[in-house]
Design a protein around this motif. Structure first.
Motif, short mmCIF file in Angstrom:
data_model
loop_
_atom_site.label_atom_id
_atom_site.label_comp_id
_atom_site.label_asym_id
_atom_site.label_seq_id
_atom_site.Cartn_x
_atom_site.Cartn_y
_atom_site.Cartn_z
N ASP A 99 0.82 -1.21 0.00
CA ASP A 99 0.00 0.00 0.00
C ASP A 99 0.86 1.26 0.00
OD1 ASP A 99 -2.26 -1.52 -0.06
OD2 ASP A 99 -2.88 -1.13 2.00
N LEU A 100 2.02 1.19 0.60
CA LEU A 100 2.93 2.34 0.55
C LEU A 100 3.54 2.49 -0.85
CD1 LEU A 100 4.70 1.97 4.02
CD2 LEU A 100 3.11 3.77 3.33
N ALA A 101 3.88 1.38 -1.45
CA ALA A 101 4.49 1.42 -2.78
C ALA A 101 3.52 1.95 -3.83
CB ALA A 101 4.98 0.03 -3.17
N THR A 102 2.24 1.61 -3.69
CA THR A 102 1.23 2.03 -4.68
C THR A 102 0.63 3.39 -4.37
OG1 THR A 102 -0.57 0.95 -3.46
CG2 THR A 102 0.62 -0.38 -5.12
N GLY A 103 0.89 3.91 -3.17
CA GLY A 103 0.27 5.17 -2.76
C GLY A 103 -1.09 5.00 -2.13
N ARG A 104 -1.55 3.76 -1.99
CA ARG A 104 -2.88 3.51 -1.44
C ARG A 104 -2.99 3.98 0.01
NH1 ARG A 104 -2.93 -1.61 -2.17
NH2 ARG A 104 -3.62 -1.46 -4.33
N TRP A 105 -1.92 3.75 0.79
CA TRP A 105 -1.97 4.19 2.19
C TRP A 105 -2.16 5.70 2.27
CZ3 TRP A 105 0.18 7.67 5.43
CH2 TRP A 105 -0.10 7.52 6.80
N HIS A 106 -1.40 6.44 1.46
CA HIS A 106 -1.48 7.90 1.50
C HIS A 106 -2.84 8.40 1.03
CE1 HIS A 106 2.84 7.15 1.72
NE2 HIS A 106 2.94 8.32 2.29
N ASP A 107 -3.42 7.72 0.08
CA ASP A 107 -4.77 8.09 -0.37
C ASP A 107 -5.79 7.85 0.73
OD1 ASP A 107 -3.78 8.80 -2.84
OD2 ASP A 107 -4.29 6.88 -3.80
N ASN A 108 -5.66 6.70 1.39
CA ASN A 108 -6.64 6.35 2.42
C ASN A 108 -6.49 7.18 3.69
OD1 ASN A 108 -7.65 4.39 0.74
ND2 ASN A 108 -6.54 2.70 1.69
N HIS A 109 -5.30 7.73 3.91
CA HIS A 109 -5.04 8.45 5.16
C HIS A 109 -4.58 9.87 4.92
CE1 HIS A 109 -5.71 4.90 7.59
NE2 HIS A 109 -4.96 4.22 6.74
N ALA A 110 -5.11 10.49 3.87
CA ALA A 110 -4.75 11.87 3.56
C ALA A 110 -5.09 12.80 4.72
CB ALA A 110 -5.48 12.32 2.30
N ASP A 111 -6.11 12.46 5.50
CA ASP A 111 -6.50 13.31 6.63
C ASP A 111 -5.39 13.36 7.69
OD1 ASP A 111 -7.02 10.56 7.05
OD2 ASP A 111 -8.32 11.00 8.75
N LEU A 112 -4.67 12.27 7.87
CA LEU A 112 -3.60 12.24 8.87
C LEU A 112 -2.44 13.13 8.47
CD1 LEU A 112 -3.34 8.46 9.83
CD2 LEU A 112 -4.54 10.28 11.04
N LEU A 113 -2.19 13.24 7.18
CA LEU A 113 -1.02 13.98 6.71
C LEU A 113 -1.12 15.47 7.00
CD1 LEU A 113 -0.51 12.13 3.31
CD2 LEU A 113 0.58 11.68 5.52
#
Length: 246
Positions: A216-230
């Motif tokens: 999920d980190l390699a594909t960007g899925r984690w960042h998409d799913n957790h954009a609120d945390l960033l």
């Protein structure tokens, strides 16, 4: 042999005190001029007025830095000190490891004249942390079994104020939720070794979830799913400070 004789070897490296967490703990100690640190580990967050550390693990004691407070190798459940030995006693991220919680809390109250300060976590909040909820649910049963409900601790202390301890996004102390905005860190086995919930769950049980996280980190899925945390600077991951005036 204690738990930390087997899992604590990297704590001096991975568990460096965070100054913002330290400030909150030291403020909670108030005007105490003498402090006993129970379940002291490597000495994280010990204020200058610490007169004695109590720690059962020789592995943790060996990692205490030069100039630390004197240390007594003993357990929280039976502290070989006189009543009212210090103004305050503190116990940080340790009560969940005690074999007899009631005895340990009674000992904190016995050796402290004025105040007891405990850092722990609220499992009802922490179990929803994204790392556990989405990737490593195998670690949840361990914490479900050992976490002490906050209201139970408050009752055992005879009453206490409860403060939320927010986790900074760049927290320097590598406890369980420290890397909530830096997910890549959880793929590092040295980082995981400094977190008891993961170290005690064991690598074989964690590997499938870690593989999903890596993907999920390699594909960007984690960042998409957790954009609120960033966009956040701190997170309430369930850590709580209990302050009991005696």
């Amino acid at each position: 042999m204690t738990t930390y004789d087997t899992i604590g070897a990297t704590y001096a490296t991975t568990r460096k005190p965070d100054p913002r967490v330290a400030a909150q703990i030291h403020q909670a100690l108030g005007d105490a001029t003498t402090v006993i640190n129970v379940g002291a580990g490597t000495g994280s967050y010990e204020p200058p007025q610490t007169v004695l550390a109590v720690e059962p693990s020789s592995v943790m004691i060996a990692q205490r830095p030069p100039g630390s407070a004197p240390v007594l190798q003993a357990c929280a459940e039976s502290i070989p000190l006189a009543d009212d030995s210090a103004d305050a006693a503190m116990a940080l991220l340790t009560v969940h490891h005690w074999t007899d919680l009631a005895a340990g809390i009674a000992e904190l109250r016995r050796v402290a004249r004025e105040r007891v300060v405990i850092l722990t976590w609220d499992q009802t909040v922490t179990r929803a942390f994204w790392l556990l909820d989405e990737y490593l649910p195998e670690a949840i049963p361990l914490d479900d079994a050992r976490a002490v409900p906050i209201d139970r601790l408050v009752t055992m202390l005879g009453g206490a104020r409860v403060e939320t301890v927010p986790v900074p996004h760049d927290c320097t102390d590598g406890f369980g939720a420290a890397y909530w905005r830096r997910p890549e860190a959880y793929l590092d086995p040295v980082v995981r070794a400094g977190m008891s919930m993961l170290a005690q769950t064991g690598e074989p049980a964690l590997q499938p979830g870690l593989a999903r996280l890596a993907d999920d980190l390699a594909t960007g899925r984690w960042h998409d799913n957790h954009a609120d945390l960033l966009a956040l600077d701190t997170l309430d991951a369930g850590y709580r400070l209990l302050i009991a005036d005696l």
